[in-house]
Enzyme design. Structure first.
Site, PDB file in Angstrom:
ATOM      1  N   SER A 155      -6.037  -0.263  15.402  1.00 40.86           N
ATOM      2  CA  SER A 155      -5.877  -0.753  14.298  1.00 40.86           C
ATOM      3  C   SER A 155      -4.886  -2.521  14.581  1.00 40.86           C
ATOM      4  O   SER A 155      -4.190  -2.067  15.100  1.00 40.86           O
ATOM      5  CB  SER A 155      -6.305  -1.069  13.138  1.00 40.86           C
ATOM      6  OG  SER A 155      -5.049  -0.161  12.941  1.00 40.86           O
ATOM      7  N   GLU A 193      -1.784  -5.780  13.010  1.00 40.48           N
ATOM      8  CA  GLU A 193      -2.091  -6.430  12.083  1.00 40.48           C
ATOM      9  C   GLU A 193      -1.169  -7.640  12.413  1.00 40.48           C
ATOM     10  O   GLU A 193      -0.280  -7.654  12.778  1.00 40.48           O
ATOM     11  CB  GLU A 193      -0.978  -5.350  10.737  1.00 40.48           C
ATOM     12  CG  GLU A 193      -0.498  -6.057   9.368  1.00 40.48           C
ATOM     13  CD  GLU A 193      -0.001  -4.845   8.846  1.00 40.48           C
ATOM     14  OE1 GLU A 193      -0.700  -4.320   8.062  1.00 40.48           O
ATOM     15  OE2 GLU A 193       1.291  -5.663   8.267  1.00 40.48           O
ATOM     16  N   ASP A 198       4.990  -6.609  -4.261  1.00 45.36           N
ATOM     17  CA  ASP A 198       6.236  -6.594  -4.606  1.00 45.36           C
ATOM     18  C   ASP A 198       6.819  -7.721  -5.429  1.00 45.36           C
ATOM     19  O   ASP A 198       5.787  -8.786  -5.557  1.00 45.36           O
ATOM     20  CB  ASP A 198       7.274  -7.007  -3.413  1.00 45.36           C
ATOM     21  CG  ASP A 198       7.376  -5.215  -2.328  1.00 45.36           C
ATOM     22  OD1 ASP A 198       7.179  -4.846  -3.183  1.00 45.36           O
ATOM     23  OD2 ASP A 198       7.574  -5.669  -0.915  1.00 45.36           O
ATOM     24  N   PHE A 218      13.946  -4.994   7.709  1.00 51.73           N
ATOM     25  CA  PHE A 218      12.504  -4.347   7.742  1.00 51.73           C
ATOM     26  C   PHE A 218      12.952  -2.905   7.294  1.00 51.73           C
ATOM     27  O   PHE A 218      12.662  -2.053   5.199  1.00 51.73           O
ATOM     28  CB  PHE A 218      11.560  -3.911   8.489  1.00 51.73           C
ATOM     29  CG  PHE A 218      10.993  -5.964   9.133  1.00 51.73           C
ATOM     30  CD1 PHE A 218      11.391  -6.614   7.899  1.00 51.73           C
ATOM     31  CD2 PHE A 218      10.368  -6.087   9.837  1.00 51.73           C
ATOM     32  CE1 PHE A 218      10.754  -7.988   7.993  1.00 51.73           C
ATOM     33  CE2 PHE A 218       9.800  -6.845  10.243  1.00 51.73           C
ATOM     34  CZ  PHE A 218      10.207  -8.204   9.530  1.00 51.73           C
TER      35      PHE A 218
HETATM   36  P1  FAD Z   1       1.321   1.044  -5.743  1.00 55.57           P
HETATM   37  O1  FAD Z   1       0.165   2.084  -5.154  1.00 55.57           O
HETATM   38  O2  FAD Z   1       0.930   0.609  -7.336  1.00 55.57           O
HETATM   39  O3  FAD Z   1       2.602   1.805  -5.978  1.00 55.57           O
HETATM   40  C1  FAD Z   1       3.537   0.890  -6.475  1.00 55.57           C
HETATM   41  C2  FAD Z   1       4.693   1.630  -6.908  1.00 55.57           C
HETATM   42  O4  FAD Z   1       3.879   2.155  -8.518  1.00 55.57           O
HETATM   43  C3  FAD Z   1       4.891   2.971  -5.936  1.00 55.57           C
HETATM   44  O5  FAD Z   1       6.476   3.669  -6.524  1.00 55.57           O
HETATM   45  C4  FAD Z   1       3.818   3.966  -6.861  1.00 55.57           C
HETATM   46  O6  FAD Z   1       4.307   5.237  -6.799  1.00 55.57           O
HETATM   47  C5  FAD Z   1       4.097   3.209  -7.791  1.00 55.57           C
HETATM   48  N1  FAD Z   1       3.052   3.764  -9.053  1.00 55.57           N
HETATM   49  C6  FAD Z   1       1.869   3.603  -8.595  1.00 55.57           C
HETATM   50  N2  FAD Z   1       0.631   3.572  -9.717  1.00 55.57           N
HETATM   51  C7  FAD Z   1       1.873   4.368 -10.558  1.00 55.57           C
HETATM   52  C8  FAD Z   1       1.601   4.489 -12.156  1.00 55.57           C
HETATM   53  N3  FAD Z   1       0.508   4.255 -12.878  1.00 55.57           N
HETATM   54  N4  FAD Z   1       2.427   4.306 -12.968  1.00 55.57           N
HETATM   55  C9  FAD Z   1       3.803   4.526 -12.350  1.00 55.57           C
HETATM   56  N5  FAD Z   1       3.964   4.130 -10.939  1.00 55.57           N
HETATM   57  C10 FAD Z   1       3.004   4.471 -10.794  1.00 55.57           C
HETATM   58  N6  FAD Z   1       3.165  -6.978   0.241  1.00 55.57           N
HETATM   59  C11 FAD Z   1       2.549  -7.908   0.496  1.00 55.57           C
HETATM   60  O7  FAD Z   1       2.600  -8.531  -0.616  1.00 55.57           O
HETATM   61  N7  FAD Z   1       1.783  -8.529   1.344  1.00 55.57           N
HETATM   62  C12 FAD Z   1       0.161  -7.508   2.412  1.00 55.57           C
HETATM   63  O8  FAD Z   1       0.185  -7.824   2.815  1.00 55.57           O
HETATM   64  C13 FAD Z   1       0.978  -5.930   2.735  1.00 55.57           C
HETATM   65  N8  FAD Z   1       0.164  -5.190   3.655  1.00 55.57           N
HETATM   66  C14 FAD Z   1       1.164  -3.894   3.576  1.00 55.57           C
HETATM   67  C15 FAD Z   1      -0.234  -3.785   4.243  1.00 55.57           C
HETATM   68  C16 FAD Z   1       1.004  -1.905   4.502  1.00 55.57           C
HETATM   69  C17 FAD Z   1      -0.542  -0.862   5.374  1.00 55.57           C
HETATM   70  C18 FAD Z   1       1.589  -1.438   3.695  1.00 55.57           C
HETATM   71  C19 FAD Z   1       1.937  -0.006   3.292  1.00 55.57           C
HETATM   72  C20 FAD Z   1       1.940  -1.824   2.720  1.00 55.57           C
HETATM   73  C21 FAD Z   1       1.784  -3.360   2.859  1.00 55.57           C
HETATM   74  N9  FAD Z   1       3.009  -4.727   1.911  1.00 55.57           N
HETATM   75  C22 FAD Z   1       2.350  -5.986   1.716  1.00 55.57           C
HETATM   76  C23 FAD Z   1       3.587  -3.700   1.006  1.00 55.57           C
HETATM   77  C24 FAD Z   1       2.838  -3.697  -0.028  1.00 55.57           C
HETATM   78  O9  FAD Z   1       2.679  -4.613  -0.852  1.00 55.57           O
HETATM   79  C25 FAD Z   1       5.055  -3.122  -1.198  1.00 55.57           C
HETATM   80  O10 FAD Z   1       5.158  -1.407  -0.873  1.00 55.57           O
HETATM   81  C26 FAD Z   1       4.579  -2.603  -2.462  1.00 55.57           C
HETATM   82  O11 FAD Z   1       6.086  -2.800  -3.478  1.00 55.57           O
HETATM   83  C27 FAD Z   1       3.328  -1.658  -2.855  1.00 55.57           C
HETATM   84  O12 FAD Z   1       2.250  -1.990  -2.619  1.00 55.57           O
HETATM   85  P2  FAD Z   1       1.393  -1.002  -3.353  1.00 55.57           P
HETATM   86  O13 FAD Z   1      -0.094  -1.018  -2.500  1.00 55.57           O
HETATM   87  O14 FAD Z   1       1.442   0.536  -2.045  1.00 55.57           O
HETATM   88  O15 FAD Z   1       1.559  -0.102  -4.802  1.00 55.57           O
END
Ligand code: FAD
Length: 304
Positions: free
Chosen positions: A15, A17, A109, A220
């Protein structure tokens, strides 16, 4: 096509991105890249989303164009932190109406440059809540992917908590995961082992970032906590200002990284293309004979 269904059949996934460009010229270049990469017959492509909702229309328009103008399966990234639940449902309804079946459910973020910024009232605080919302409102219409972090997310206290929170996203209904970029395969293998031991069964697709611009990738990598091995840093530093040399080293490193991952039974490879085709095409050309016809979802070789 739903990506979760494709992966469950044991297809080895390739895939790519992309991010939504800001200008018509950037969009034209992106579609030239897409046309070149389409020939590789990828399993899916994905389009990123601005965390603050900044690319809402642009992401949607690129996803729609790919869906309508190419033969590619496309996944829309969606971040929840800056939207109300109503807005998220509106965005998802729109995707459903245009026939999009795959969403990468993310938190996004918190904006670093706005210390007073607060999420809207009742927003989803974590990606898990977005996965729950999608399953509650849309049932099985969407196949849902989530992010995972072999070296831990920068906000996670340690890898044990990382796996615990990742498991919550899976239990909420995620079908598969794509990892943050990494350059040390052992961190990925250790993370997958921890996930399997914790009972997480979904495919965890490694995210591959070919290094073509060292300054950019170093930035990054430091933001997302990805370790660049010292031996690679030293090689790159020696040629830092020679773009073509950097690219050559970066591509060679990615080829070896991908071969090792394939030999260790990964379910697929997800390439962060930065909207360029050159490096990805070169890497693909060097690894294509090693790509297995099928794998099982736990990661080993197997029949579809
Ligand atoms: P989560 O899974 O919600 O986790 C965020 C943080 O909170 C982690 O430290 C986790 O351990 C913690 N956490 C989770 N649940 C809990 C809870 N219940 N209590 C306390 N802490 C908790 N960003 C963008 O803006 N746009 C994009 O298109 C984008 N694409 C991405 C694609 C990939 C493949 C990856 C790996 C990252 C991407 N990101 C993108 C970055 C991502 O949005 C950031 O890394 C963001 O900070 C975390 O998103 P997440 O969905 O992993 O969050």
């Amino acid at each position: 096509m739903k990506i979760g269904d494709i992966l469950r059949k044991g297809v080895f996934s390739i895939s790519f991105e992309f991010f939504p460009p800001k200008t018509p010229e950037g969009e034209k270049q992106l579609f030239e890249t897409i046309r070149k990469l389409e020939r590789l017959n990828p399993t899916f492509v994905s389009v990123t989303y601005g965390a603050g909702g900044s690319t809402r229309d642009r992401t949607r328009n690129i996803v729609k164009r790919i869906h309508e103008e190419t033969n590619l399966t496309v996944m829309a990234h969606l971040t929840c932190i800056a939207h109300t639940r109503e807005e998220l449902i509106e965005i998802l309804n729109d995707y459903k109406n245009i026939g999009i079946e795959n969403i990468l459910a993310l938190r996004g973020d918190v904006p670093r440059d706005k210390p007073d910024w607060r999420p809207p009232k009742g927003a989803c605080r974590y990606a898990k809540e977005l996965v729950e919302l999608i399953r509650k409102e849309f049932g099985d219409w969407f196949s849902i992917g989530v992010a995972s972090y072999p070296e831990g997310h920068p906000e996670s206290p340690n890898l044990e908590w990382e796996v615990k929170y990742f498991k919550e996203k899976v239990e909420a209904g995620a079908d598969f995961s794509i990892t943050q970029m990494f350059f040390v395969n052992d961190y990925y293998y250790r993370f997958v082992d921890m996930c399997r031991n914790a009972g997480i069964e979904i495919p965890i697709i490694p995210g591959i970032m070919p290094i073509t611009n060292f300054k950019q990738i170093r930035k990054f990598a430091s933001l997302c906590g990805a370790t660049i091995p010292q031996s690679l840093v030293e090689k790159l530093e020696r040629v830092e200002d020679k773009q073509e040399e950097v690219k050559k080293i970066g591509i060679e490193f990615a080829i070896n990284q991908c071969i090792d991952l394939i030999e260790n039974g990964v379910p697929g490879l997800h390439f962060y293309t930065l909207n360029k085709s050159d490096a990805t095409l070169k890497i693909y050309e060097s690894i294509k004979d090693k790509i297995p016809r099928s794998v099982n979802v736990r990661g080993g070789d197997g029949e579809a």
